[in-house]
Design an enzyme around this catalytic site. Structure first.
Site, PDB file in Angstrom:
ATOM      1  N   ALA A  94       0.857  -1.176   0.000  1.00 16.73           N
ATOM      2  CA  ALA A  94       0.000   0.000   0.000  1.00 16.73           C
ATOM      3  C   ALA A  94       0.897   1.231   0.000  1.00 16.73           C
ATOM      4  CB  ALA A  94      -0.907  -0.024   1.225  1.00 16.73           C
ATOM      5  N   TYR A  95       0.318   2.350  -0.374  1.00 16.47           N
ATOM      6  CA  TYR A  95       1.090   3.571  -0.540  1.00 16.47           C
ATOM      7  C   TYR A  95       0.629   4.630   0.448  1.00 16.47           C
ATOM      8  CZ  TYR A  95       3.113   1.287  -4.450  1.00 16.47           C
ATOM      9  OH  TYR A  95       3.815   0.376  -5.197  1.00 16.47           O
ATOM     10  N   LEU A  96       1.575   5.140   1.222  1.00 19.06           N
ATOM     11  CA  LEU A  96       1.297   6.227   2.149  1.00 19.06           C
ATOM     12  C   LEU A  96       1.323   7.547   1.394  1.00 19.06           C
ATOM     13  CD1 LEU A  96       3.511   5.016   5.129  1.00 19.06           C
ATOM     14  CD2 LEU A  96       1.057   4.647   4.773  1.00 19.06           C
TER      15      LEU A  96
END
Length: 162
Positions: free
Chosen positions: A27-29
């Site tokens: 996942a991407y912050l």
């Protein structure tokens, strides 16, 4: 420095499942710059990637499972799930990372090959089963996919292409 070429795979190679495979969730912050968290089997990482398509800086920092689980709800966009198979290219020291996606991108398969130099990357001749080179378009970068930005030539499983 990460130097890699990426290809859209339309037809999976025979017996790819005989090669080592592992489940990856990421996942991407943040997507500009890219800050990603990843669970790769029993290992967890936070990764920073600079701008670029063929070559870019990449830094991996180990995370604990607890830190990963704490950061996961803070992700922006879609959590990507895929199975990665590592397939050696005969007669070379190169390895194909074949990613087969699950979830919203069910049916998507991408092949990546990492290189030591940009010159080596540009001289690479892909195996016949590789599809279109999507390295320079950026449309199949995982950070972009995490935002739900469907590439024009991708149809989710069970739907007809547009």
């Amino acid at each position: 420095m990460e130097i890699e070429r990426k290809y859209l795979v339309k037809e999976l190679p025979e017996r790819y499942e005989e090669f080592p495979g592992r489940q990856i969730e990421q996942a991407y912050l943040c997507t500009d710059p890219v800050v990603r968290i990843r669970q790769d089997g029993e290992e967890y990482y936070l990764t920073y990637k600079s701008k670029g398509v063929l070559a870019r800086e990449e830094y991996n920092l180990p995370l604990t499972k607890e830190a990963y689980e704490h950061l996961l709800p803070k992700a922006d966009g879609i959590v990507l799930s895929k199975t990665r198979y590592r397939i050696p290219i005969e007669g070379t020291r190169l390895t194909i990372e074949l990613d087969i996606f699950q979830g919203i991108y069910e049916g998507l398969a991408l092949a990546e090959v990492e290189f030591s130099t940009e010159k080596e990357a540009m001289a690479f001749t892909p195996p016949a089963w590789f599809g279109r080179d999507v390295t320079f378009s950026g449309e199949y970068q995982n950070s972009r996919l995490s935002q739900g930005l469907m590439p024009a030539d991708f149809s989710p499983a069970g739907t007809a292409p547009a």
